[in-house]
Design a protein around this motif. Structure first.
Motif, mmCIF file in Angstrom:
data_model
loop_
_atom_site.group_PDB
_atom_site.id
_atom_site.type_symbol
_atom_site.label_atom_id
_atom_site.label_comp_id
_atom_site.label_asym_id
_atom_site.label_seq_id
_atom_site.Cartn_x
_atom_site.Cartn_y
_atom_site.Cartn_z
ATOM 1 N N ASP A 1 0.820 -1.193 0.000
ATOM 2 C CA ASP A 1 0.000 0.000 0.000
ATOM 3 C C ASP A 1 0.863 1.255 0.000
ATOM 4 O O ASP A 1 1.973 1.258 0.501
ATOM 5 C CB ASP A 1 -0.882 0.018 1.241
ATOM 6 C CG ASP A 1 -1.635 -1.286 1.376
ATOM 7 O OD1 ASP A 1 -2.079 -1.816 0.335
ATOM 8 O OD2 ASP A 1 -1.737 -1.791 2.506
ATOM 9 N N ILE A 2 0.288 2.285 -0.526
ATOM 10 C CA ILE A 2 0.975 3.565 -0.491
ATOM 11 C C ILE A 2 0.869 4.148 0.918
ATOM 12 O O ILE A 2 -0.182 4.108 1.543
ATOM 13 C CB ILE A 2 0.355 4.516 -1.536
ATOM 14 C CG1 ILE A 2 0.799 4.056 -2.922
ATOM 15 C CG2 ILE A 2 0.763 5.940 -1.274
ATOM 16 C CD1 ILE A 2 0.260 4.890 -4.044
ATOM 17 N N VAL A 3 2.008 4.624 1.396
ATOM 18 C CA VAL A 3 2.029 5.192 2.740
ATOM 19 C C VAL A 3 1.687 6.675 2.649
ATOM 20 O O VAL A 3 2.163 7.372 1.772
ATOM 21 C CB VAL A 3 3.443 5.070 3.343
ATOM 22 C CG1 VAL A 3 3.395 5.271 4.835
ATOM 23 C CG2 VAL A 3 4.050 3.733 2.998
ATOM 24 N N THR A 4 0.878 7.151 3.533
ATOM 25 C CA THR A 4 0.548 8.574 3.475
ATOM 26 C C THR A 4 0.650 9.183 4.859
ATOM 27 O O THR A 4 -0.309 9.689 5.417
ATOM 28 C CB THR A 4 -0.876 8.814 2.965
ATOM 29 O OG1 THR A 4 -1.768 8.351 3.991
ATOM 30 C CG2 THR A 4 -1.154 8.058 1.704
ATOM 31 N N LYS A 5 1.837 9.122 5.405
ATOM 32 C CA LYS A 5 2.043 9.655 6.732
ATOM 33 C C LYS A 5 2.459 11.121 6.598
ATOM 34 O O LYS A 5 3.150 11.490 5.662
ATOM 35 C CB LYS A 5 3.174 8.859 7.389
ATOM 36 C CG LYS A 5 3.049 8.767 8.904
ATOM 37 C CD LYS A 5 4.239 8.023 9.480
ATOM 38 C CE LYS A 5 4.322 6.577 9.015
ATOM 39 N NZ LYS A 5 5.327 5.794 9.738
ATOM 40 N N THR A 6 2.047 11.950 7.521
ATOM 41 C CA THR A 6 2.532 13.329 7.524
ATOM 42 C C THR A 6 3.329 13.564 8.798
ATOM 43 O O THR A 6 2.819 13.383 9.901
ATOM 44 C CB THR A 6 1.372 14.327 7.451
ATOM 45 O OG1 THR A 6 0.693 14.149 6.206
ATOM 46 C CG2 THR A 6 1.890 15.739 7.536
#
Lengths: 341, 341
Positions: A320-325
């Motif tokens: 999965d694509i990681v989308t952490k900020t």
DNA sequence: CTGAAAGCGCTTACAG
DNA sequence: CTGAAAGCGCTTACAG
């Protein structure tokens, strides 16, 4: 000038009367190889000053250990501190870095993304060009390569993002002005809200609201290009108003410095009559007199953090694509331009 | 996150029922291939978004089209303008650039030279770390690879060097002070004479000599680290002297800015009582009040020039080592800190 | 005009 | 413990 022929595995293997495979393994300290062979090989390698062709290596193993970095402008001081962090962290992790400048030009940015991919970088770090409208190109890259954004980001792109706490930093800056007794605080921001400008403006608004202070559109000034010159120009505008502000929050140091220059020129006392706060702790902020209160943005940390996350994604690919900020904390540095006398 | 499999020549050739060789040639617009085949191939390549693996290409052809750049400190403004020039020129010539920071550490510098060579860069651009004592490592590299030095150079290394006219620039700066009527001109320079500091000092001496002015060791001040703080400190020293100077030539803007800060603090009038001239036209030089007269160094031009010569050497290898020195002209920018009222 | 084949320098299953 | 061989993706003499 002639390139001196390079020492290769083949050459070593011939001299040692071993196979290329064995030499390769010995050099890589493979457990299968006997101590004595390893010693012989490594000794000769050292003697002949053998150094592996990283290119062949990378080509073979489909990993180049190169990170591509794209920034709008390499000579912005803040950017260069980020780059410093990137270079440092990459180096300690055994990666090399290719740097490109997009010059805030979206077409150029797209080109660069493409070349870097072709080039076989293992991952990409990018601070978006202003007005990056077509997110598509970046999304395309995301499908093929790990990509981490920093500083100039877009929430439309689902990936790891390393940013500073613009909103909170601005909130703190404005609250500081309120704490020293200022009642009418102007802001100088960007016209078309870039990601950063937008957040800083929100922080400004929140600080005023939380302290029950009125919001007056007349002292909310915007400019296309948030430069020293425009900071000066807009400050002149503020000075011409019937109800002058008693403080100016400039969303960049340059604008803040321009503000102080204008105030100095008209002999307005800083900070007594009008206090000024900037944003970024640039070199100029301590050169201007009085020295500018400003928000320190830990550029190097941002760079290092971004690299860490990128390498993490490269070395542990997820489905999965990681989308952490990741939000990096800033620090208000109080100087004479807002010091309560 | 998964890498999407890349389109290769093989895949194209299968889809088109052509050989890999033909596809390769068609894509490279080889004259042997028929128009119609080229069209077919190029059309499919575009459709499938084929992009050649530059790595394989480079590996095959022994040329990577990468230039390695080593600088002491990436976040010096002057350095970043040079880098800008390097990136620009490299890009237009179809080269990519890898940047490293030596942090003025010779060991690090040597390591970097090595990694870059391993990496297969086509050539190297380097501004030497301060105190680079063992020239040997650089000489070793020179045997294998084209190398061009810029800004921080050493005349012990026989290669193309791109530098600014430090001596003449300093001469002009000091002569300017003489022309506006200054009689006693101090200099703030580096203790251990770096290449640049040395030349600027020589320019200072020559200007005084040519104008028959006495040279007084007492107002020739040196510092290890030519920073703003030290500029201020040494200026305080000058102010404490019985025979004060009436002008200060600081061999960097930072030192010059420090000088002005010290003078402002003690309410010494700049330029009437003491004029100040700096060197590099950094951003700070227009922030300080009064604005600093300084020498503009065309960083971008230096970068571009260095790249041009490097690529020239890469693409037209000569038997002999080239040792040309290119001097880039600078420009004195007169501002309020030395303006004759 | 097109194709089969070698080779760039390295790693790595496979075999012994 | 060591070696022969395949292959990463591409280019380019050589042959036809």
């Amino acid at each position: 000038m002639q390139k001196k022929p390079t020492v290769t595995l083949k050459e070593l293997s011939q001299k040692l009367e071993l196979s290329i495979s064995t030499v390769s393994r010995a050099l890589n300290d493979h457990p299968d190889i006997s101590r004595s062979t390893k010693d012989r090989v490594q000794k000769l390698a050292k003697a002949l000053d053998y150094s592996p062709n990283l290119f062949a290596k990378g080509f073979r193993s489909h990993s180049t250990h190169i990170l591509g970095v794209i920034v709008p402008n390499i000579s912005h001081y803040f950017t260069s501190t980020i780059l410093k962090g990137i270079l440092d962290e990459a180096e300690t992790s055994g990666y090399r870095v290719i740097i490109s400048e997009s010059k805030n030009n979206e077409t150029k940015q797209t080109e660069m993304l493409k070349t870097m991919t072709q080039f076989g970088v293992d991952g990409i770090l990018i601070a978006l060009a202003r007005k990056t409208s077509s997110i598509n190109d970046v999304l395309q890259i995301l499908k093929r390569l790990p990509l981490v954004m920093f500083d100039k980001v877009s929430d439309k792109i689902p990936c790891t993002q390393v940013i500073i706490d613009d909103e909170e930093a601005a909130f703190n800056a404005v609250e500081h002005l309120i704490n020293i007794g200022k009642k009418r605080i102007a802001i100088i921001k960007e016209t078309e809200n870039s990601f950063n400008s937008e957040k800083r403006f929100l922080g400004y608004l929140r600080a005023l609201k939380e302290h029950n202070m009125p919001i007056d559109d007349k002292i909310i000034l915007s400019t296309e290009d948030i430069s020293l010159t425009n900071g000066r120009r807009l400050t002149n505008l503020l000075l011409s108003m019937k109800k002058r502000p008693d403080a100016i929050f400039a969303i960049t140091d340059n604008a803040g410095i321009g503000a102080i220059k204008a105030l100095n020129k008209f002999k307005v006392k800083v900070p007594e009559e009008i206090a000024v706060v900037g944003f970024s702790n640039s070199l100029g902020s301590t050169i201007i007199q009085p020295a500018l209160t400003t928000v320190d943005q830990p550029g190097s940390k941002i760079g290092r953090t971004a690299v860490k996350y990128l390498i993490e994604e490269i070395e542990n690919p997820k489905k999965d694509i990681v989308t952490k900020t990741i939000t990096v904390k800033t620090n208000l540095i109080v100087r004479d331009s807002s010091f309560k006398a």
